[in-house]
Design an enzyme around this catalytic site. Structure first.
Site, short mmCIF file in Angstrom:
data_model
loop_
_atom_site.label_atom_id
_atom_site.label_comp_id
_atom_site.label_asym_id
_atom_site.label_seq_id
_atom_site.Cartn_x
_atom_site.Cartn_y
_atom_site.Cartn_z
N HIS A 48 -27.76 24.26 -18.75
CA HIS A 48 -27.56 25.79 -19.52
C HIS A 48 -25.45 25.65 -18.69
O HIS A 48 -25.32 25.22 -17.84
CB HIS A 48 -28.07 26.29 -18.31
CG HIS A 48 -27.88 27.96 -18.38
ND1 HIS A 48 -27.15 28.56 -19.12
CD2 HIS A 48 -26.91 28.12 -16.71
CE1 HIS A 48 -26.98 30.02 -18.65
NE2 HIS A 48 -26.93 29.75 -17.10
N LYS A 77 -19.53 32.63 -16.49
CA LYS A 77 -19.46 31.09 -17.68
C LYS A 77 -18.44 31.79 -19.03
O LYS A 77 -17.25 30.91 -19.12
CB LYS A 77 -20.29 30.28 -18.04
CG LYS A 77 -20.41 29.56 -16.03
CD LYS A 77 -21.52 29.07 -16.66
CE LYS A 77 -23.17 29.44 -16.90
NZ LYS A 77 -24.07 30.24 -15.90
N ASP A 102 -24.37 29.05 -23.15
CA ASP A 102 -25.52 29.24 -22.63
C ASP A 102 -26.41 27.80 -22.80
O ASP A 102 -27.21 27.41 -22.06
CB ASP A 102 -26.28 29.98 -23.76
CG ASP A 102 -27.80 30.52 -22.40
OD1 ASP A 102 -27.55 30.28 -21.59
OD2 ASP A 102 -28.80 30.41 -23.50
N ARG A 123 -8.59 21.27 -1.20
CA ARG A 123 -7.34 22.02 -0.96
C ARG A 123 -6.68 20.96 -1.93
O ARG A 123 -5.33 21.11 -2.17
CB ARG A 123 -6.76 22.65 -0.05
CG ARG A 123 -7.84 24.01 -0.36
CD ARG A 123 -7.03 24.64 1.06
NE ARG A 123 -6.16 25.40 1.62
CZ ARG A 123 -5.76 25.55 2.11
NH1 ARG A 123 -6.25 25.78 3.78
NH2 ARG A 123 -4.36 26.46 1.62
#
Length: 310
Positions: free
Chosen positions: A142, A163, A181, A247
């Site tokens: 998915h 998404k 999907d 980061r």
């Protein structure tokens, strides 16, 4: 590489433009289950141990010339022994002709005979590539799959994280959609995964509040692509203020898919973040890393701080 999948001979014929010399039944009913091929040099010499009859067999100049050198009687005897093994199919390359007696023997053992005008090596290469794709181990995940600056980017995350909306923004910015999907992922080699969309939902995107749209109809055929290699996995998740996100980018993260480790990053999602731009930068940064440049390590070096692992 063993597989549990098959492709019918009609698909092979259509894909590679083969000529049908003899078929014992409809090509749609003949199934090919091995992604490996064979040039039967040893078998024509009478050695059949370890012979895999599931492989497509290819005859080139060497094989045809060898048979001619044996004399009619001996060659016919060998072809009887060879064809009695009932190989999946035989392809005659370079537009060469197979003796009519051998074709009659193939009919006796119901072995398909095909032909191509391509060179032996060229055809073998094309056939292997096609079979590796069609018979590759696969799973369906998915997610959303897009091509960004030539990189295959697989977007994963729970439903509602954004998404599909991000994919639409990327398409508007000139990139291409491959799947929404459901992404069908195939392991085509020991190093490569490729992703595509299932045939019945290809080019369609679901947008909450709008419904289903066809990206190729709205944005043009240049906005979609059938398949692409998976270069980077981006895990999209809702922003968690209690979680420490990377980061610097010093750590090389990966996601395991079908036994292969694919480079991956995690992108936190919250209102105000331009995810399309972030993914564009991630794509370009991924390409730089493959070329041997890591910005975080370069910065530490310029600051006089070496990466502790190096």
């Amino acid at each position: 590489m063993k597989t549990d999948y098959h492709v019918n001979l009609a698909q092979v014929i259509n894909e590679l433009g083969l000529e049908e010399i003899y078929l014992p039944q409809s090509a749609e009913e003949i199934l090919i289950s091995s992604n490996e091929i064979n040039r039967p040099g040893l078998q024509l010499a009478g050695y059949f141990e370890y012979f895999d009859a599931k492989r497509i067999q290819i005859f080139g100049i060497s094989e045809i010339s060898f048979l001619k050198s044996l004399g009619k009687e001996r060659a016919t005897e060998i072809m009887h022994s060879y064809l009695s093994q009932k190989p999946a199919a035989i392809v005659i390359a370079r537009g060469l002709e197979l003796d009519e007696e051998y074709i009659k023997t193939a009919e006796q053992y119901k072995v398909p005979i095909l032909a191509t005008k391509d060179t032996t090596s060229g055809f073998a290469s094309a056939l292997i590539a096609y079979l590796n794709l069609e018979l590759a181990p696969r799973i369906t995940r998915h997610g959303v799959f897009v091509e960004v600056y030539g990189e295959g980017i697989l977007l994963l995350g729970e439903s509602g994280v954004g998404k599909s909306e991000t994919a639409i923004e990327l398409v508007k910015r000139g990139h291409r959609l491959i799947a929404d999907d459901a992404v069908e992922i195939r392991r085509v080699s020991n190093k490569s995964l490729v992703g595509s969309a299932p045939d019945n939902i290809r080019h369609f995107i679901e947008l909450r509040g709008i419904g289903i749209i066809n990206a190729s109809r709205i944005f043009g055929i240049g906005s979609v692509k059938l398949t692409e290699k998976i270069d980077l996995v981006i895990n999209m998740e809702h922003w968690d203020s209690n979680k420490n996100y990377d980061r610097m980018g010093l750590e090389d993260q990966t996601t395991e898919i079908l036994g292969l480790e694919v480079p991956s990053i995690t992108v936190p999602v919250k209102p105000g973040r331009n995810l399309a731009v972030i993914i564009e930068v991630a794509s370009m940064n991924s390409r730089q890393k493959k070329l041997g440049y890591n910005a975080a390590k370069d910065l530490l070096k310029k600051l006089g701080m070496q990466d502790e692992k190096h």
